[in-house]
Design an enzyme around this catalytic site. Structure first.
Site, PDB file in Angstrom:
ATOM      1  N   SER A  40       0.839  -1.199   0.000  1.00 25.10           N
ATOM      2  CA  SER A  40       0.000   0.000   0.000  1.00 25.10           C
ATOM      3  C   SER A  40       0.878   1.255   0.000  1.00 25.10           C
ATOM      4  O   SER A  40       1.715   1.413  -0.885  1.00 25.10           O
ATOM      5  CB  SER A  40      -0.960  -0.059   1.187  1.00 25.10           C
ATOM      6  OG  SER A  40      -1.951   0.909   1.065  1.00 25.10           O
ATOM      7  N   ASP A  94      -8.631  -3.723  -6.549  1.00 24.05           N
ATOM      8  CA  ASP A  94      -8.245  -3.115  -5.274  1.00 24.05           C
ATOM      9  C   ASP A  94      -8.942  -1.767  -5.108  1.00 24.05           C
ATOM     10  O   ASP A  94      -8.952  -0.940  -6.022  1.00 24.05           O
ATOM     11  CB  ASP A  94      -6.721  -2.935  -5.258  1.00 24.05           C
ATOM     12  CG  ASP A  94      -6.171  -2.542  -3.900  1.00 24.05           C
ATOM     13  OD1 ASP A  94      -6.736  -1.637  -3.262  1.00 24.05           O
ATOM     14  OD2 ASP A  94      -5.163  -3.122  -3.482  1.00 24.05           O
ATOM     15  N   HIS A 133      -6.901  -5.966  -0.619  1.00 27.46           N
ATOM     16  CA  HIS A 133      -5.777  -5.039  -0.512  1.00 27.46           C
ATOM     17  C   HIS A 133      -4.632  -5.738   0.209  1.00 27.46           C
ATOM     18  O   HIS A 133      -4.782  -6.169   1.348  1.00 27.46           O
ATOM     19  CB  HIS A 133      -6.240  -3.803   0.261  1.00 27.46           C
ATOM     20  CG  HIS A 133      -5.243  -2.699   0.309  1.00 27.46           C
ATOM     21  ND1 HIS A 133      -4.765  -2.079  -0.830  1.00 27.46           N
ATOM     22  CD2 HIS A 133      -4.653  -2.073   1.348  1.00 27.46           C
ATOM     23  CE1 HIS A 133      -3.918  -1.123  -0.475  1.00 27.46           C
ATOM     24  NE2 HIS A 133      -3.828  -1.105   0.835  1.00 27.46           N
TER      25      HIS A 133
END
Length: 533
Positions: free
Chosen positions: A241, A466, A495
């Protein structure tokens, strides 16, 4: 929008063995690369010199590894230590801050060891200190990589144990119910704007000294100092991320210092996206993944009894939202708290069944289960302090990294337009980011992410649907980093892909980290298993 669990969000975006002591060894500190020194704007040349000085100092000092403090909840054989870095890299001999680091040695032989693998879980504002626990918990996905690498976690600057920043009193920060993020009037918007301005002022009052230095490039420089303190000539890095953006900036500033890099669930690194547009893009992607979850709930209506079509599940959601707006559940769970709880489903497939189960219990008459799941726990002072700190770091990094629109008219127009077709997250995300419109310290220009001399191939992993980091971000980074490879998990949207069980992905990540080997071209993998109700 921050990538963290539902309990951590104010409004709406949210994982020993004997080792060589790091000493000043030949090649432990490489000179700053051309790309780190070429851009002299805003004192970047001074910062490049500063990080080289700090890294040389850290290599000489090393890390004094000890058993972790009891209240860190990191049991032996995990060890903990500290690395000192300059608060301001333009002043390497000025004020220093201490970064908390931890490690567990590789599980294989001395001959199998390939060095340290550093990890960042995202945020901005996430702690990486749980990373070595993947080894002590015998996580099978990481067992092969653990034979070769010490797993090293750290709290980035401002986070957790590493000179933590704050923008508000934690107990006040978590209090509920908060205002409904969806404004019903201009008065609602004025009230939210006031809250955002006061939050920005609170950041300056409580953490003003640190704020100008809470940037992704500085965290990347910190990463290079940690690398040197570990005695590593080159960096092995896993970023998820926001950690992908940290990795991308590191790769741009220090291309010759990278050995292996895996980035998973990619923030779009385009200067045009960081950070205002990236958050608007999220709102669209969240709506799509919210619908994916509703389709799954409808398919499993025999279990959840929430409707056998997406439209029926959405209708139940809107009824719940309207009820909580009129009369917050248990006096504390209004629409803002509901969004914070339910958004975990679009984030992570692992939350699909638990979220649906709580929703189902509510519809069947059990309101308390939803209150327990979505309301803050005011007795959890440590958890609340961590939530407030995470939000403070998220805000500080995103607001300081880049210039944000200061015109309320632009914010209002963009979010009103988006909300029409993407109502699940849009306004909640807008209010969370609005402090950036009145940010009290200088906002920077984002790094122009690109390949530089000596950068090896980077492995990029991304699911197609995502919500937090839309797929186009992985494509953008892939185009910017020469020789990179992209693994796409199709028809999937959880995610953080590398932690899931999917042999098509897991085997390739293992091969790359263990041998450097990559497929000749990009790869598309079938999705991991769909959650069971």
């Amino acid at each position: 929008m921050r990538d963290s669990g539902p309990k951590r969000r104010a409004a709406a975006l949210g994982s020993a063995g004997v080792l060589v002591t790091a000493t000043l060894i030949a090649g432990a500190v490489a000179a700053p690369t051309a790309s780190a020194t070429a851009d002299t704007h805003h004192g970047k040349d001074r910062e490049a010199r500063g990080v080289a000085i700090a890294a040389a100092r850290a290599a000489e000092t090393g890390i004094d590894w000890q058993d972790c403090p009891a209240d860190w909840n990191l049991a032996k054989p995990i060890q903990c230590g500290w690395v000192s870095v300059p608060m301001d890299y333009a002043k390497p001999y000025g004020k220093q801050i201490k970064l908390a680091v931890d490690r567990i040695g590789n599980t294989g032989t001395k001959g199998e060891r390939q060095g340290a693998l550093l990890y960042n879980p995202g945020g901005p504002g996430g702690s990486g200190l749980r990373f070595p626990a993947r080894v002590t918990a015998k996580n099978p996905v990481w067992a092969n990589v653990a034979t070769a690498y010490d797993f090293v976690g750290f709290d980035p600057r401002g986070v957790g144990k590493s000179a933590p920043i704050s923008c508000a009193d934690p107990q006040e920060f978590v209090k509920a119910p908060k205002m409904d993020p969806v404004p019903r009037s201009e008065a609602d918007k004025r009230a939210q704007r006031k809250l955002a301005r006061e939050y920005a002022e609170g950041c300056h009052e409580r953490s003003g000294e640190m704020l100008p230095h809470m940037t992704t490039p500085n965290t990347a420089r910190d990463l290079d100092v940690i690398r040197a303190a570990l005695g590593e000539r080159k960096l092995n890095f896993l970023g998820v991320s926001y950690g992908t953006y940290l990795g991308a900036v590191y790769a741009t500033l220090f291309p010759g210092h990278v050995r292996r890099m895996v980035v998973d669930s990619v923030v779009n690194p385009s200067r045009e996206k960081i950070w205002y547009q990236a958050n608007l893009d999220q709102d669209v992607a969240f709506e799509g993944r919210w619908k994916d979850w509703q389709d799954w709930v409808a398919k499993n209506d025999a279990t959840y009894h929430l409707g056998d079509t997406r439209a029926e599940v959405q209708e139940r959601w809107l009824e719940l939202r309207a009820t909580a707006e009129k009369n917050p559940l248990g006096g504390v769970v209004g629409p803002a708290e509901l969004i914070s709880f339910f958004q975990s489903a679009p984030y992570y497939d692992s939350a699909w069944a638990p979220t649906a189960a709580v929703f189902s219990r509510y519809v069947a008459g059990d309101t308390q289960a939803l209150v327990d799941a979505a309301a803050p726990d005011l007795s959890d002072t440590a958890g609340n302090a961590a939530s407030e700190n995470g939000n403070a770091v998220y805000t500080a990094v995103e607001c300081t990294d880049a210039k944000w629109p200061t015109s309320w008219r632009k914010w209002d127009r963009d979010n009103t337009r988006l909300h029409r077709d993407h109502p699940f997250m849009t306004w909640a995300n807008a209010w969370m980011n609005l402090p950036c419109a009145t940010w009290p310290v200088k906002q920077r220009t984002p790094v122009d992410v690109k390949s530089g001399k000596g950068l090896p191939p980077v492995l990029i992993v991304q699911s197609e649907r995502d919500a937090a980091t839309p797929y186009t971000g992985a494509v953008e980074l892939h185009q910017r980093l020469r020789g990179s490879r992209l693994i796409t998990e199709r028809d999937a949207g959880s995610h953080g892909v590398t932690g899931l069980v999917n042999s098509c992905v897991n085997d390739r990540v293992d091969t790359y980290l263990l041998t450097g080997g990559l497929d000749r071209s990009d790869v598309t993998c079938a999705p991991h298993a769909t959650p069971k109700p």
